[in-house]
Write an enzyme that holds these catalytic residues in place. Structure first.
Site, PDB file in Angstrom:
ATOM      1  N   LEU A 145      -1.205  -7.468  -8.403  1.00 16.39           N
ATOM      2  CA  LEU A 145      -0.447  -8.578  -8.985  1.00 16.39           C
ATOM      3  C   LEU A 145      -1.279  -9.538  -9.833  1.00 16.39           C
ATOM      4  CD1 LEU A 145       2.009  -9.387  -6.049  1.00 16.39           C
ATOM      5  CD2 LEU A 145       2.401  -7.999  -8.098  1.00 16.39           C
ATOM      6  N   HIS A 192       5.219   1.036 -13.343  1.00 15.60           N
ATOM      7  CA  HIS A 192       6.146  -0.094 -13.346  1.00 15.60           C
ATOM      8  C   HIS A 192       7.524   0.415 -12.916  1.00 15.60           C
ATOM      9  CE1 HIS A 192       7.593  -4.042 -14.460  1.00 15.60           C
ATOM     10  NE2 HIS A 192       8.646  -3.449 -15.007  1.00 15.60           N
ATOM     11  N   GLY A 234       0.790  -1.222   0.000  1.00 16.61           N
ATOM     12  CA  GLY A 234       0.000   0.000   0.000  1.00 16.61           C
ATOM     13  C   GLY A 234       0.830   1.284   0.000  1.00 16.61           C
ATOM     14  N   GLU A 255       8.982   7.210  -8.120  1.00 19.69           N
ATOM     15  CA  GLU A 255       7.558   6.884  -8.272  1.00 19.69           C
ATOM     16  C   GLU A 255       6.683   7.830  -7.459  1.00 19.69           C
ATOM     17  OE1 GLU A 255       6.283   2.830  -7.957  1.00 19.69           O
ATOM     18  OE2 GLU A 255       8.257   2.071  -8.489  1.00 19.69           O
ATOM     19  N   ASP A 267       2.285  -5.054 -18.661  1.00 20.02           N
ATOM     20  CA  ASP A 267       3.259  -3.956 -18.656  1.00 20.02           C
ATOM     21  C   ASP A 267       3.433  -3.334 -20.037  1.00 20.02           C
ATOM     22  OD1 ASP A 267       3.745  -4.244 -15.925  1.00 20.02           O
ATOM     23  OD2 ASP A 267       5.272  -5.775 -16.262  1.00 20.02           O
ATOM     24  N   ASN A 269      -1.058   2.155 -14.960  1.00 13.82           N
ATOM     25  CA  ASN A 269      -0.148   1.342 -14.145  1.00 13.82           C
ATOM     26  C   ASN A 269       1.177   2.069 -13.986  1.00 13.82           C
ATOM     27  OD1 ASN A 269       0.834  -1.001 -12.780  1.00 13.82           O
ATOM     28  ND2 ASN A 269       1.894  -1.634 -14.658  1.00 13.82           N
TER      29      ASN A 269
END
Ligand code: GRF
Length: 203
Positions: free
Chosen positions: A77, A94, A6, A164, A135, A92
């Protein structure tokens, strides 16, 4: 949608609070009981734990019921069976510079291990719209950082995650405000927000 610690949810919640991200997170879907689900519940967010792949029709029903306009994957996942109405609306992040070091099974420390094994001197993170391949899909934003000679998968993971923290809210903001993306609000005429900010319509 998440499956793990999280950290990404925490980061997005902070960005919503400080206004960096003009959105409201109204739902968290966890693929299993995990710390991410606990964080969501503690923040007063409706939280569903749904194991396995969610059929597109079921996911669409869940999203539409809550007027959700954007879906942000945050360490999820499982495969996402994207409802046709939500193509270009599932985002998303990555922890590497796609198209390299991505694909099925490439998550967590495995990604950074692969980067180190390949002898890369630069890594980073990629925010992209999801499509029918793991991805894969149009890239919204990439940020890079150096790979240092004495890096371990963990030290590299930490450096990439610091990127990120800024990159994901920034990319989501761009998408929500219609400044980027192939199916932006400006091209559809709607005004969507991440996970259904009130007053917005679903795609
Ligand atoms: C991050 O590395 C992100 O790039 C990937 O999942 C990780 C975050 O998971 N998609 P979490 O928030 O620590 O559970």
């Amino acid at each position: 949608m998440l499956s793990g610690t999280g950290r990404t949810l925490d980061n997005l919640l902070a960005a919503c609070r400080d206004g960096t991200l003009p959105a409201r997170i109204v739902l968290v879907i966890a693929s299993r009981p995990c710390r991410g689900a606990e964080i969501a519940r503690a923040a007063g967010i409706e939280t569903l734990v749904i194991p396995g792949v969610i059929p597109a029709s079921e996911l669409e029903r869940i999203l539409r019921q809550r007027d959700i306009a954007w879906v942000a994957l945050a360490g999820y996942l499982h495969w996402v069976d994207i409802p046709p109405a939500y193509r270009g609306r599932v985002v998303n992040i990555h922890p590497a510079l796609l198209p390299r070091f991505g694909g099925r099974g490439m998550y967590g420390l495995r990604v950074h291990q692969a980067v180190l094994q390949a002898g890369e001197t630069v890594s980073g993170c990629t925010v992209h719209l999801c499509d029918e391949i793991y991805d894969h899909g149009p890239i919204v934003l990439q940020q890079s950082c150096p790979v240092l000679p004495d890096d371990t998968p963990r030290s590299l993971a930490q450096r990439v995650f610091e990127l990120e923290r800024r990159a994901y809210p920034q990319a989501l903001r761009q998408l929500i405000l219609g400044q980027t993306g192939p199916d932006t609000p400006s091209s559809t005429g709607s005004q969507p927000a991440l996970a259904g900010e009130s007053g917005t319509s679903p795609p």
